[in-house]
Design an enzyme around this catalytic site. Structure first.
Site, short mmCIF file in Angstrom:
data_model
loop_
_atom_site.label_atom_id
_atom_site.label_comp_id
_atom_site.label_asym_id
_atom_site.label_seq_id
_atom_site.Cartn_x
_atom_site.Cartn_y
_atom_site.Cartn_z
N GLU A 201 0.82 -1.22 0.00
CA GLU A 201 0.00 0.00 0.00
C GLU A 201 0.85 1.27 0.00
OE1 GLU A 201 -2.88 -0.29 3.17
OE2 GLU A 201 -4.05 -1.79 2.08
N GLU B 237 -4.88 -9.20 0.63
CA GLU B 237 -5.47 -9.01 1.97
C GLU B 237 -6.97 -8.85 1.80
OE1 GLU B 237 -4.25 -5.62 4.24
OE2 GLU B 237 -2.12 -6.11 4.17
#
EC number: 3.2.1.39
Length: 327
Positions: free
Chosen positions: A95, A233
């Site tokens: 991220e 995720e």
């Protein structure tokens, strides 16, 4: 199915016990976010396959020179591979946003070269992105990458036959817009009103499918239709915030596990996903929910019952969508 093994906590069990817990539950894939020698060594002979992350701080260094990437591979990949640990993917950061994201592609290229030189070219190099790397995410068919650097990454992934790693969280979309998104739709439960994507006629009965197919639409528009999405995720918190209950967390995570064999309306068939996370992590920063995504407490007791074998769901209805915000 895989499970993410995060370690931002001061009370987790020893690494070897963690690997034993994965094995006892039949979890065959693990994601870690940095090189953890004890954990990786414990995977030897376990049958568990690994997604290995570089830290976000590593990325600029790896982007800076091939020699740095070569050193990283020789220190952090080759010894474990030689010892029989199966490393499937290297995730270049997690991220990463802002200016640092411009270094991702160079780091990926250098790692690919270093792996090839070490005769480890079968290990796929990618990066794990937030859902908000795309925009116009509803209907899914209208999604595009928000930044040009993602188009370059997508095309590189196509050239190396590597997947895009996407962190996909219906929880955050739902908690940010509960007026328009129904809980059943966000948690794989029956009774959600199907919503049709006017762009291609596909119908969605859960938010996860819509989010993943938005990623696929963005990849197509970037000129990378061959790139598959691995959900690196996904999860739901069991405490600490809006709709964060053990019941909702169990419904979502069991639904996800049951769902992966069937794929999405746009990409039917088996898909790959990693549940976040193995343990509640008591030192994670941010909202209280961040510390309650675990399937297990640090004492290895389950937060709620999960059947990791899955298999409850019927196949995807391919003619069947619901709106969601761009989270």
């Amino acid at each position: 199915i895989g499970v993410c093994y995060g370690i931002i906590a001061n009370n987790l069990p020893p690494r070897r016990e963690v690997v034993q817990l994965y094995r006892s539950k039949g979890i065959t894939n693990m994601r870690i976010y940095s090189v953890q020698p004890q954990a990786i060594r414990a995977l030897h002979g376990s049958g568990i396959r690994l997604m290995l992350g570089t830290t976000n701080n590593d990325v600029a260094v790896l982007a800076g020179s091939l020699s740095a990437a070569t050193s990283w591979v020789h220190a952090n990949v080759k010894p474990y591979h030689s010892a029989g640990v199966t490393i499937r993917y290297i995730a270049v950061g997690n991220e990463i946003t802002g200016g640092a994201a411009q270094s991702i592609l160079a780091a990926m290229r250098n790692l690919n070269k270093a792996l090839a030189a070490a005769r480890l070219g079968g290990i796929k190099v990618s990066t794990a992105v937030r859902f908000d790397v795309i925009t116009n995410s509803f209907p899914p068919s209208s999604a595009v990458f928000a930044q040009p650097y993602m188009v370059d990454i997508a095309r590189h992934l196509a050239s190396t036959n590597a997947p895009l790693l996407a962190n996909v969280y219906p929880y955050f979309a739902y908690s940010g817009n509960p007026r328009d998104i129904k809980l059943n739709y966000a948690t794989f439960q029956p009774g959600a009103t199907p919503v049709r994507d006017a762009g291609n006629g596909l119908i969605y009965t859960n938010l996860f499918n819509a989010m993943v197919d938005a990623m696929y639409a963005a990849l197509e528009k970037a000129g990378a239709p061959s790139v598959r999405v691995v959900v690196s995720e996904s999860g739901w918190p069991s405490a600490g915030g809006f709709a964060a209950t053990p019941e909702n967390a169990r419904a979502y995570n069991q639904g996800l596990i049951d769902h992966v064999a069937h794929g999405t309306p746009k990409k039917p068939g088996h898909m790959e996903a990693y549940v976040f996370a193995m343990f509640n992590e008591n030192q994670k920063p941010g909202l209280e929910t961040e510390r309650h995504f675990g399937l297990f407490y640090p004492n290895k007791r389950p937060v709620y019952h999960i059947n990791f074998a899955g298999g409850r769901l019927a196949p995807v209805n391919h003619t069947n969508s619901h709106g969601f915000g761009g989270h």
